[in-house]
Motif scaffolding. Sequence first.
Motif, PDB file in Angstrom:
ATOM      1  N   THR A 367       0.834  -1.203   0.000  1.00 38.11           N
ATOM      2  CA  THR A 367       0.000   0.000   0.000  1.00 38.11           C
ATOM      3  C   THR A 367       0.868   1.251   0.000  1.00 38.11           C
ATOM      4  N   GLY A 368       1.896   1.238   0.825  1.00 35.78           N
ATOM      5  CA  GLY A 368       2.799   2.395   0.857  1.00 35.78           C
ATOM      6  C   GLY A 368       3.374   2.714  -0.507  1.00 35.78           C
ATOM      7  N   ALA A 369       3.715   1.668  -1.260  1.00 33.08           N
ATOM      8  CA  ALA A 369       4.389   1.860  -2.551  1.00 33.08           C
ATOM      9  C   ALA A 369       3.501   2.517  -3.595  1.00 33.08           C
ATOM     10  N   GLN A 370       2.211   2.614  -3.334  1.00 31.38           N
ATOM     11  CA  GLN A 370       1.315   3.246  -4.306  1.00 31.38           C
ATOM     12  C   GLN A 370       1.310   4.775  -4.128  1.00 31.38           C
ATOM     13  N   HIS A 371       2.076   5.271  -3.158  1.00 32.24           N
ATOM     14  CA  HIS A 371       1.996   6.683  -2.792  1.00 32.24           C
ATOM     15  C   HIS A 371       3.377   7.324  -2.766  1.00 32.24           C
ATOM     16  N   GLU A 372       3.356   8.651  -2.766  1.00 29.94           N
ATOM     17  CA  GLU A 372       4.607   9.416  -2.809  1.00 29.94           C
ATOM     18  C   GLU A 372       4.987  10.035  -1.471  1.00 29.94           C
ATOM     19  N   CYS A 373       4.063  10.024  -0.520  1.00 28.08           N
ATOM     20  CA  CYS A 373       4.373  10.636   0.778  1.00 28.08           C
ATOM     21  C   CYS A 373       3.400  10.132   1.829  1.00 28.08           C
ATOM     22  N   TYR A 374       3.786  10.398   3.074  1.00 32.34           N
ATOM     23  CA  TYR A 374       2.922  10.134   4.227  1.00 32.34           C
ATOM     24  C   TYR A 374       2.460  11.463   4.803  1.00 32.34           C
ATOM     25  N   HIS A 375       1.184  11.581   5.081  1.00 34.61           N
ATOM     26  CA  HIS A 375       0.692  12.712   5.852  1.00 34.61           C
ATOM     27  C   HIS A 375       0.690  12.241   7.309  1.00 34.61           C
ATOM     28  N   VAL A 376       1.440  12.936   8.125  1.00 37.38           N
ATOM     29  CA  VAL A 376       1.777  12.430   9.448  1.00 37.38           C
ATOM     30  C   VAL A 376       0.800  12.938  10.496  1.00 37.38           C
ATOM     31  N   LEU A 377       0.279  12.011  11.277  1.00 35.97           N
ATOM     32  CA  LEU A 377      -0.618  12.352  12.383  1.00 35.97           C
ATOM     33  C   LEU A 377       0.198  12.523  13.656  1.00 35.97           C
ATOM     34  N   ASP A 378      -0.087  13.602  14.397  1.00 38.66           N
ATOM     35  CA  ASP A 378       0.593  13.797  15.680  1.00 38.66           C
ATOM     36  C   ASP A 378      -0.174  13.077  16.788  1.00 38.66           C
ATOM     37  N   GLU A 379       0.272  13.272  18.008  1.00 39.37           N
ATOM     38  CA  GLU A 379      -0.309  12.541  19.156  1.00 39.37           C
ATOM     39  C   GLU A 379      -1.812  12.811  19.283  1.00 39.37           C
ATOM     40  N   ALA A 380      -2.226  14.016  18.870  1.00 39.55           N
ATOM     41  CA  ALA A 380      -3.639  14.379  18.977  1.00 39.55           C
ATOM     42  C   ALA A 380      -4.446  13.900  17.772  1.00 39.55           C
ATOM     43  N   GLY A 381      -3.793  13.187  16.851  1.00 40.31           N
ATOM     44  CA  GLY A 381      -4.502  12.690  15.676  1.00 40.31           C
ATOM     45  C   GLY A 381      -4.665  13.743  14.593  1.00 40.31           C
ATOM     46  N   ARG A 382      -3.891  14.834  14.697  1.00 46.84           N
ATOM     47  CA  ARG A 382      -3.995  15.890  13.681  1.00 46.84           C
ATOM     48  C   ARG A 382      -2.870  15.754  12.668  1.00 46.84           C
ATOM     49  N   SER A 384       0.115  16.820  10.847  1.00 47.67           N
ATOM     50  CA  SER A 384       1.109  17.799  11.288  1.00 47.67           C
ATOM     51  C   SER A 384       2.258  17.962  10.312  1.00 47.67           C
ATOM     52  N   GLY A 385       2.261  17.224   9.221  1.00 45.81           N
ATOM     53  CA  GLY A 385       3.374  17.372   8.289  1.00 45.81           C
ATOM     54  C   GLY A 385       3.346  16.305   7.223  1.00 45.81           C
ATOM     55  N   VAL A 386       4.336  16.382   6.351  1.00 39.25           N
ATOM     56  CA  VAL A 386       4.464  15.437   5.248  1.00 39.25           C
ATOM     57  C   VAL A 386       5.843  14.809   5.292  1.00 39.25           C
ATOM     58  N   TRP A 387       5.888  13.492   5.198  1.00 30.07           N
ATOM     59  CA  TRP A 387       7.163  12.794   5.077  1.00 30.07           C
ATOM     60  C   TRP A 387       7.226  12.186   3.683  1.00 30.07           C
ATOM     61  N   PRO A 388       8.174  12.616   2.862  1.00 27.66           N
ATOM     62  CA  PRO A 388       8.273  12.013   1.527  1.00 27.66           C
ATOM     63  C   PRO A 388       8.751  10.572   1.602  1.00 27.66           C
TER      64      PRO A 388
END
Lengths: 393, 393
Positions: A367-382, A384-388
């Motif tokens: 599943t990861g390989a179908q995408h170009e980045c991760y949208h990162v959830l912080d401790e509060a579930g929000r 908070s950033g993008v990890w390529p």
Amino acid sequence: MQSNEPGNAERTQPADPARDGLQTPCLLLDAAKVRANVDRMRAHLTGLGVAFRPHLKTAKSLDVARIAMTAPEGPAMVSTLREAEYFAEGGVRDMIYGVGIAPAKLDRVAAIRARGVDLAVILDSLEQADAVAAQARAAGDALPVLIEVDADGHRSGVAPDDTATLVAIGRRLTEGGAALRGVLLHAGDSYALSDPAALADAAEAERRAAVRAADALRGAGLPCPVVSIGSTPTARFARDLTGVTEVRAGVFMFGDLYQAGTGAVAVADIALSVLATVIGHQRAKGWIIVDAGWMALSRDRGTAKQAVDQGYGVVCDLAGQAYPDLLVADANQEHGIVALRRGSGARLPDLPVGSRIRILPNHACATGAQHECYHVLDEAGRVSGVWPRINGW
Amino acid sequence: MQSNEPGNAERTQPADPARDGLQTPCLLLDAAKVRANVDRMRAHLTGLGVAFRPHLKTAKSLDVARIAMTAPEGPAMVSTLREAEYFAEGGVRDMIYGVGIAPAKLDRVAAIRARGVDLAVILDSLEQADAVAAQARAAGDALPVLIEVDADGHRSGVAPDDTATLVAIGRRLTEGGAALRGVLLHAGDSYALSDPAALADAAEAERRAAVRAADALRGAGLPCPVVSIGSTPTARFARDLTGVTEVRAGVFMFGDLYQAGTGAVAVADIALSVLATVIGHQRAKGWIIVDAGWMALSRDRGTAKQAVDQGYGVVCDLAGQAYPDLLVADANQEHGIVALRRGSGARLPDLPVGSRIRILPNHACATGAQHECYHVLDEAGRVSGVWPRINGW
């Protein structure tokens, strides 16, 4: 299951403008869960007295690698030379490329090593040993090699009791100018297991095969400083790793439904999900149509072979809590068909067009390989950033 | 099959330094086969008196699009807004985005249309019609819409005999400020068929449903200039398309083993293959290990449901000729296990470490998406260039 889980009305959907602004489908990654998964694995392996070499083939992300690795320089395991190049660029200095080396790839290996990276290769044949030794002499660089040993008949590797071949490869390497660094095994058949006792047995079999092969080399006067084993299930269920120096594992960082089916991770620990939007309904059929098809989820249907078939994924609300018995029952390229598990008595949630859901994947690597980045959830579930992340070879 | 095909000794492996310099795994694309597949489809549809709107979701490449489209400006069909943006950048001016529109995507649609692109959307609900009409009024742009009609119960769409819903959606759109351009159907269930007569029946059913829905709209005084149907199997086997204005199809350009299993393409016409390198053997098991696993081939196992299961792909020599009964029998992330079809009497070819093979894919859309470019073969079978492709949303 008939469930006591809250219905839609009671579900708390955390407000998050950043998440709501994302175009779907896309990946969400719960960073706290990644950290907890890594901490758990590290503590387990530290208790067993072995080093940890995280496999970066699942994440393919420097941000995730920095959580998983015990130091910014590694050690780490990679599945492609592109990963090796990318992580080298990010400062990783100790890597093993975990696919039997093709002679035509040795120039790229040499170029990575010329940047000061201790990149080792693996092989299981005399032909490969000869090619590596020739490269080592040509480059004036004692390229380090681990001999791949077959733990369980899963795919590649010299049989652990084939002392003649192990020693012949070891001699070709050391006499030819390469460096014999050790043996490497992967108990791939463990993925088909789910009983903890059977998994512990698989881990013990992997360990025994590794030690046997290492002893064969040492008995012939050859060096074998590294005894490397690994797979997420055997790493998780190993009880004793005497004779092993390091363990590799990767998919456990994210977890997925397949690993949950083996018992190696808990569903609640799955850090990766696909954010999707409801785009329609076929109410007479009990279908909710979403904009995540197999292109976003991957074609992986690994759980179809397990006791609980999870379709193309388990459907959760935005807080990551699974709706009772709600699955992606089928998938086209850009359409997912969400429906209740066959025979379920649960109620289809009311999800109007535009509603968003999260889908837990069968297989995080795919599943990861179908995408170009991760949208990162912080401790509060929000968000908070993008990890390529990278793909390709 | 017991075969009279030539053995290894007689196989002509064309010399090609450009191909030999490629890092594996990677995609090869036979441009002449793409052109022939397109010519055949165009001639067929011209004979049926309908326009051709190629679906670009398989290729996701401007170079391929220019072969497939009847003009550089289109028409064309896309499966993601990223495709729409990419092809708009490349000069395509007439596109339909073929996934039911999510309200949160309308800003992106508006931005593409603001560049002078006639991008239409599809929908099948009043909620979506209201959102589109609101967007049309806000942007002062009569956004064109096709109502998705359900041809065969495959996934989305209003039932063709649900005149009330069709007309209600049409009225909401036209009265709300959007433009009703017509109806759109996709006979997705045709992929499960393989009998030419059954496929012709599926095409006729798709046509009848389209005409019925269009008549319902027109009968209520609503416009329906476009009657769009499409799928590779029904496009290929349609005999009469009276009342239809355009046909969409995409995967036929490349072909794949699944389409070959339906009879829609011939194996010899498959234009896409994965170039891979032999990295080892398990001789006692009859296995050849190659460096193309499911990451390079995709997890698609569509042929498992057909009369002939082709594993993860059919193995060919460098000239593209299949070895008798040789398949990618299993796949790990970066390893393919090549073996003879179970029960075959054929001989395993002698392919030493470093040998290269080509693998025909189960599903061109899925395999293509694992890669970033096509290495293009010219008429002589030599690698003559690179065509980039896109992925993502």
